[in-house]
Scaffold this motif. Structure first.
Motif, PDB file in Angstrom:
ATOM      1  N   PHE A 254     120.635 -18.144  43.635  1.00 50.95           N
ATOM      2  CA  PHE A 254     120.453 -18.998  42.453  1.00 50.95           C
ATOM      3  C   PHE A 254     119.814 -18.212  41.307  1.00 50.95           C
ATOM      4  CE2 PHE A 254     117.370 -21.417  40.003  1.00 50.95           C
ATOM      5  CZ  PHE A 254     118.093 -22.506  39.539  1.00 50.95           C
TER       6      PHE A 254
ATOM      7  N   TYR B  10     121.531 -16.966  37.692  1.00 49.42           N
ATOM      8  CA  TYR B  10     120.958 -17.495  36.450  1.00 49.42           C
ATOM      9  C   TYR B  10     120.678 -16.382  35.454  1.00 49.42           C
ATOM     10  CZ  TYR B  10     117.461 -19.667  33.338  1.00 49.42           C
ATOM     11  OH  TYR B  10     116.749 -20.104  32.246  1.00 49.42           O
TER      12      TYR B  10
ATOM     13  N   LEU C 196     108.647 -21.453  39.081  1.00 45.95           N
ATOM     14  CA  LEU C 196     109.525 -22.519  38.579  1.00 45.95           C
ATOM     15  C   LEU C 196     110.959 -22.315  39.074  1.00 45.95           C
ATOM     16  CD1 LEU C 196     110.064 -24.981  36.729  1.00 45.95           C
ATOM     17  CD2 LEU C 196     110.379 -23.377  34.831  1.00 45.95           C
TER      18      LEU C 196
ATOM     19  N   LYS D  11     111.471 -23.239  42.739  1.00 48.80           N
ATOM     20  CA  LYS D  11     111.519 -24.701  42.878  1.00 48.80           C
ATOM     21  C   LYS D  11     112.885 -25.208  42.416  1.00 48.80           C
ATOM     22  CE  LYS D  11     108.433 -26.849  40.389  1.00 48.80           C
ATOM     23  NZ  LYS D  11     107.115 -27.140  39.826  1.00 48.80           N
ATOM     24  N   GLN D  12     113.364 -24.679  41.300  1.00 52.47           N
ATOM     25  CA  GLN D  12     114.687 -25.072  40.794  1.00 52.47           C
ATOM     26  C   GLN D  12     115.780 -24.724  41.800  1.00 52.47           C
ATOM     27  OE1 GLN D  12     114.967 -23.091  36.993  1.00 52.47           O
ATOM     28  NE2 GLN D  12     113.762 -24.650  35.928  1.00 52.47           N
TER      29      GLN D  12
ATOM     30  N   TYR E 147     115.819 -27.108  44.769  1.00 52.11           N
ATOM     31  CA  TYR E 147     116.094 -28.532  44.552  1.00 52.11           C
ATOM     32  C   TYR E 147     117.261 -28.829  43.594  1.00 52.11           C
ATOM     33  CZ  TYR E 147     111.440 -29.464  46.626  1.00 52.11           C
ATOM     34  OH  TYR E 147     110.342 -29.559  47.441  1.00 52.11           O
ATOM     35  N   ALA E 148     117.840 -27.819  42.939  1.00 59.68           N
ATOM     36  CA  ALA E 148     118.926 -28.105  41.991  1.00 59.68           C
ATOM     37  C   ALA E 148     120.211 -28.423  42.755  1.00 59.68           C
ATOM     38  CB  ALA E 148     119.151 -26.913  41.065  1.00 59.68           C
TER      39      ALA E 148
ATOM     40  N   TYR F  79     124.770 -24.474  41.654  1.00 59.59           N
ATOM     41  CA  TYR F  79     124.111 -23.307  41.048  1.00 59.59           C
ATOM     42  C   TYR F  79     123.796 -22.196  42.053  1.00 59.59           C
ATOM     43  CZ  TYR F  79     123.513 -26.215  36.887  1.00 59.59           C
ATOM     44  OH  TYR F  79     123.737 -26.999  35.796  1.00 59.59           O
TER      45      TYR F  79
ATOM     46  N   ASP G  52     122.736 -34.099  36.843  1.00 61.14           N
ATOM     47  CA  ASP G  52     122.388 -32.700  37.072  1.00 61.14           C
ATOM     48  C   ASP G  52     120.993 -32.444  36.506  1.00 61.14           C
ATOM     49  OD1 ASP G  52     122.124 -29.924  37.024  1.00 61.14           O
ATOM     50  OD2 ASP G  52     124.201 -29.572  36.409  1.00 61.14           O
ATOM     51  N   GLU G  53     119.992 -32.475  37.384  1.00 54.29           N
ATOM     52  CA  GLU G  53     118.598 -32.368  36.924  1.00 54.29           C
ATOM     53  C   GLU G  53     118.330 -31.053  36.195  1.00 54.29           C
ATOM     54  OE1 GLU G  53     115.615 -32.420  40.011  1.00 54.29           O
ATOM     55  OE2 GLU G  53     113.995 -32.717  38.570  1.00 54.29           O
ATOM     56  N   LEU G  54     118.805 -29.959  36.748  1.00 53.17           N
ATOM     57  CA  LEU G  54     118.533 -28.649  36.157  1.00 53.17           C
ATOM     58  C   LEU G  54     119.078 -28.561  34.728  1.00 53.17           C
ATOM     59  CD1 LEU G  54     117.437 -25.770  36.978  1.00 53.17           C
ATOM     60  CD2 LEU G  54     119.837 -25.161  37.337  1.00 53.17           C
TER      61      LEU G  54
ATOM     62  N   ASN H 123     115.757 -29.284  32.646  1.00 56.11           N
ATOM     63  CA  ASN H 123     115.158 -27.959  32.506  1.00 56.11           C
ATOM     64  C   ASN H 123     115.858 -27.064  31.491  1.00 56.11           C
ATOM     65  OD1 ASN H 123     114.613 -28.824  35.531  1.00 56.11           O
ATOM     66  ND2 ASN H 123     112.931 -27.572  34.798  1.00 56.11           N
ATOM     67  N   ARG H 124     117.186 -27.127  31.465  1.00 56.17           N
ATOM     68  CA  ARG H 124     117.899 -26.198  30.574  1.00 56.17           C
ATOM     69  C   ARG H 124     118.344 -26.869  29.285  1.00 56.17           C
ATOM     70  NH1 ARG H 124     120.958 -22.580  35.302  1.00 56.17           N
ATOM     71  NH2 ARG H 124     118.974 -21.880  36.209  1.00 56.17           N
TER      72      ARG H 124
ATOM     73  N   PRO I  61     113.312 -34.138  42.130  1.00 65.10           N
ATOM     74  CA  PRO I  61     112.530 -33.128  42.868  1.00 65.10           C
ATOM     75  C   PRO I  61     111.998 -31.942  42.056  1.00 65.10           C
ATOM     76  CG  PRO I  61     114.475 -33.733  44.141  1.00 65.10           C
ATOM     77  CD  PRO I  61     114.600 -34.413  42.800  1.00 65.10           C
ATOM     78  N   ILE I  62     112.810 -31.369  41.176  1.00 70.85           N
ATOM     79  CA  ILE I  62     112.331 -30.175  40.462  1.00 70.85           C
ATOM     80  C   ILE I  62     111.155 -30.545  39.569  1.00 70.85           C
ATOM     81  CG2 ILE I  62     112.897 -28.333  38.820  1.00 70.85           C
ATOM     82  CD1 ILE I  62     115.879 -28.757  39.567  1.00 70.85           C
TER      83      ILE I  62
ATOM     84  N   ARG J 127     100.350 -30.574  40.956  1.00 67.99           N
ATOM     85  CA  ARG J 127     101.259 -30.152  42.030  1.00 67.99           C
ATOM     86  C   ARG J 127     101.000 -28.670  42.304  1.00 67.99           C
ATOM     87  NH1 ARG J 127     107.839 -30.671  41.214  1.00 67.99           N
ATOM     88  NH2 ARG J 127     108.499 -30.412  43.372  1.00 67.99           N
TER      89      ARG J 127
ATOM     90  N   LEU K 197     101.276 -24.851  42.798  1.00 71.19           N
ATOM     91  CA  LEU K 197     102.301 -23.979  42.203  1.00 71.19           C
ATOM     92  C   LEU K 197     103.171 -23.323  43.272  1.00 71.19           C
ATOM     93  CD1 LEU K 197     103.247 -22.941  39.421  1.00 71.19           C
ATOM     94  CD2 LEU K 197     101.677 -21.026  39.693  1.00 71.19           C
TER      95      LEU K 197
ATOM     96  N   LEU L 222     102.453 -26.407  48.352  1.00 77.22           N
ATOM     97  CA  LEU L 222     103.554 -26.971  47.569  1.00 77.22           C
ATOM     98  C   LEU L 222     104.541 -27.678  48.483  1.00 77.22           C
ATOM     99  CD1 LEU L 222     105.489 -27.307  45.108  1.00 77.22           C
ATOM    100  CD2 LEU L 222     106.291 -24.975  45.544  1.00 77.22           C
TER     101      LEU L 222
END
Lengths: 245, 556
Positions: free
Chosen positions: A56, A60, A169, A172-173, A176-177, A181, B53-55, B59-60, B376-377, B384, B386, B391
């Motif tokens: 992943f 990216y 980060l 984690k992505q 869980y993504a 990806y 699509d969470e990412l 995030n993006r 989740p992300i 939380r 790290l 974690l």
């Protein structure tokens, strides 16, 4: 130049079992995999290494081909125009952050243990990461307490992050993504925490994926909202009709 | 630079096609006027571009402005150099913030329109009454609820002022965490009710609300559940044959003629060509940050400090709300899961803490509501861990055993809190970006503390075994709510716009977003904004463009 609305779909979903880096050297790949295994370790459940988080992250930061999956998850969007320019700059910054950060990890390993990071046992690896992060290893979250925090920022991106928060980060992505990806292989990350996510992104576009069973079936509006008994202007419903019953 | 043929003049040009631009487009084109709408972002289609699509969405920032292309800067005092910071980066595309929003649409209260009459001078704040009252807006609140699609239960909120009609759709059933909220509130004597939601659960106006995915706040909705102007008002405007939409069109100046009226706007299209669109009326609906920025960039010999800015107040008195909350965790070994990640973001809420009670140490109050802890992300979990076993353990333990109760902070206006043009930072087109100068008022901090502590009490009554209260430190712009930068009023020396959101200086310039709000209200502002945009658009069609004028009497 084309509008974001017209970006074409290219490529295919990332194969999580690929061992071929697009960006990392072999050593960097192994180091990222080893760090990821300490960020989300394998225990009685799978961890970041099992979920192929390294694939992943490599995809990216390899360029701008794996930034946005197409809506249905059949491939990736070909970013165009000013957005391509901006994403190239962003990824170029991240490449530098990773390349330099991984060197620091090996330098700290060498100066403390005279070995590369990948050659250390997991306890020593954690010691190195504590030094790299400059903070103690995070402790367990316990019940029975109140722990205040200040101002929460909703907008989550990795712009400008230094190496350690960035890789935390990204791991984690990758855990869980959506699997398109490359990480979260076979929804492994989701299963660990009990998230019944969609089989595919397409399933979220057409009503196939549903969380209706996570709502409350057994309720009555009149009991939940006692003041409804005192008003007579409008009809008082017992339950909501429709798709959620 | 490419040159293109100048398009024909129209009756109205609307700049920014979000909640309010979409409303104006519908009302004006249905009134038979020729309207062009210019939107700087793309026109994404819900059934083609949106999925869970969470990412990508969270995030993006697929849907959000790219902060490298269009940065904003923030500083906390006059002496600091502002730093780039993605403050209140509301999505810029057709439909605007109604693409990503959770969709809380509570009605404002009568007190929101008369804070100065109620409280007089408050140290450090610039309170002002609105130039109209709740009763002026009520018919339009009802129009928006029915035409746009809002779900709720009439009569469930005992503090709500008069309403002329119930809702067109029932709310969603309560989520598991929503049920916890209702039960706790009932034990505490608090009136909990389903927060009115900009979505439908039925086939209202032919919609198919099949989305039950829980991918809601910050995601686009591929179904017809969410009320989004890109799937409702804008297609309705296009269907009249009177409305033309041009996306990827960046307006950089409102042009002023010799007579002091606006002649139209200059925009840069997708190919980089500069085009002038003339119109009899110019409407700005870019949101209170970007509308102020455009006015300040529109300098001319008549308006050297920016168009419509003879008062010097454009950009000032900015209010942004702030989302504050408390998280509650349950015990996975003992308690049933509450599935904090499921639902269409909000479930039950209350307005019991909205009106002033000076024994709490502040004036005003906020809406309170139980809401999702998300995916989740990006699980909403301050503190939380790290990394490491902590974690993994905390994610595994709390992902389905967490809930949240939040509030929309009713921040007080202060003249020094403002939007202006950054002297150093430029966007990708070389234009100065919006700079935010903001410091919270003591009343904001006190309100946040009391209300978050109340949320903790409710969580504890609901059985939470650990709580994380999140207090106000400084504003981050995390609500995307923007108001006050061109406040409405009767006195041209003390306000930018009149009671119809019409510029005192430039009679054919209207600003129909939250810019006109003299005070922020303590509710999510979009319903109030859209109702006001409808009210003012009615005035443009029925009075202004017919050469007539009507003025409201200052309310008593």
């Amino acid at each position: 130049m084309s509008s974001k609305a017209d970006w074409k779909t290219i490529l295919e979903p990332v194969n999580p079992d690929s061992n071929e880096p697009l960006f990392f050297t072999k050593h960097e790949w192994d180091t990222v995999e080893a760090i990821a295994a300490r960020i989300i370790p394998t225990d009685y459940d799978p961890g970041a290494k099992d979920a192929k988080v390294v694939v992943f992250i490599d995809r990216y930061i390899s360029g701008i081909s794996y930034i946005f999956a197409s809506a249905d998850g059949s491939g990736f969007l070909e970013i165009d125009g000013k957005h391509a320019h901006s994403w190239r700059a962003r990824i170029s910054d991240l490449q530098k952050v990773y390349r330099e950060g991984l060197q620091v990890v090996d330098q700290v390993s060498a100066s403390n243990y005279s070995k590369q990071f990948v050659a250390l046992d997991s306890e020593s690896q954690d010691e190195v990461l504590v030094k790299v992060s400059g903070q103690p290893k995070p402790g367990a979250v316990n019940l029975g307490t109140t722990e205040p925090a200040t101002t929460f920022f909703q907008f989550v991106s990795d712009d400008g992050l230094p190496f350690w928060p960035a890789i935390c980060l990204h791991v984690k992505q990758g855990f869980y993504a959506d699997p398109v990806y490359g990480g979260n292989k076979n929804h492994m990350g989701w299963k660990v925490i009990g998230f019944d996510g969609p089989e595919s992104l397409k399933d979220t576009m057409d009503g196939t994926y549903t969380t209706a069973d996570k709502f409350t079936g057994d309720y009555n509006w009149g009991e939940l909202i006692p003041v409804l008994a005192n008003q007579s202007d409008f009809p008082v419903p017992v339950k909501s009709e429709g798709l959620y019953n | 630079m490419t040159s293109k043929i100048k398009p024909a003049p129209v009756d109205v040009v609307i700049v920014g096609l979000g909640a309010n631009g979409g409303t104006a487009a519908k009302v004006l084109s249905e009134a038979g006027l020729k309207v062009v709408g210019l939107e700087r972002g793309p026109w994404l289609k819900n059934d083609k571009h949106y999925s869970g699509d969470e990412l990508k969405f969270v995030n993006r920032n697929y849907m959000w402005p790219d902060s490298k292309l269009t940065p904003r800067t923030v500083r906390r005092s006059e002496t600091e150099v502002a730093e780039p910071y993605p403050f209140s980066m509301t999505p810029q595309l057709v439909g605007g913030g109604t693409n990503h929003w959770a969709g809380w649409v509570p009605r404002p209260r009568e007190s929101d329109f008369m804070l100065r009459s109620l409280h007089g001078d408050v140290d450090g704040a610039s309170l002002a009454d609105w130039p109209f009252r709740y009763e002026h807006l009520e018919p339009y609140l009802t129009k928006v609820e029915w035409e746009f699609g809002v779900s709720g239960i009439a009569g469930a909120d005992k503090t709500e002022p008069f309403r002329s009609k119930p809702y067109p759709s029932m709310p969603l059933p309560p989520t598991r965490w929503g049920k916890k909220f209702y039960d706790a509130c009932n034990k505490m004597g608090i009136n909990a009710f389903p927060i009115p939601h900009a979505s439908v659960t039925n086939g209202h106006k032919g919609r198919n609300p099949f989305n039950r995915t829980s991918f809601w706040n910050q995601y686009g909705d591929p179904s017809g559940a969410r009320s989004n102007t890109a799937t409702t008002f804008i297609p309705e405007a296009i269907a009249t044959g009177n409305f033309e939409l041009r996306s990827e069109a960046f307006v950089r100046e409102v042009v002023v003629g010799k007579d002091g009226k606006a002649t139209g706007v200059i925009y840069v299209d997708e190919d980089g060509a500069e085009i002038q669109q003339d119109a009899k009326v110019v409407i700005l609906t870019l949101g209170a940050i970007e509308s102020a920025r455009l006015m300040l960039m529109s300098k001319s010999s008549k308006f050297p400090e920016g168009i419509a800015n003879s008062s010097g107040l454009v950009g000032k008195n900015a209010t942004f709300h702030e989302y504050l909350f408390a998280i509650g965790f349950f015990d996975k070994d003992i308690d049933d899961p509450v599935y904090g990640w499921a639902g269409n973001y909000i479930s039950g809420g209350t307005m019991d803490f909205y009106e002033t009670d000076e024994s709490r140490g502040y004036i005003g109050g906020s809406i309170t509501a139980a809401s999702q802890t998300c995916h989740p992300i990006n699980m909403v979990f301050p503190g939380r861990p790290l990394w490491g076993q902590a974690l993994k353990d905390s994610d595994r333990t709390f992902f389905s055993h967490a809930m949240k109760i939040g509030l929309i902070l009713h921040d007080l206006p202060q003249e020094a809190n403002r939007v202006d043009l950054d002297p150093n930072v430029k966007d990708y087109m070389g234009l100065p970006v919006a700079r935010i100068t903001h410091k919270a008022h003591a009343n904001d901090v006190a309100m946040g503390k009391w209300q978050v502590d109340k949320n903790v009490e409710i969580l504890e009554m609901a059985g939470a075994r650990k709580t994380i209260p999140v207090y106000l430190d400084q504003m981050t712009g995390n609500t995307c709510h923007q108001h006050g930068t061109a406040r409405m009023g009767f006195d041209p020396a003390k306000s930018v716009l009149n009671e119809w959101c019409q510029s005192h200086d430039v009679e054919n310039l209207f600003v129909l977003d939250g810019s006109g709000f003299p005070t922020a209200t303590g509710v999510n502002p979009t319903l109030t904004m859209m109702a006001n945009a409808w009210r003012c658009s009615d005035y443009i069609a029925s009075y202004y463009l017919k050469g007539r004028e009507m003025r409201l009497e200052p309310p008593k």
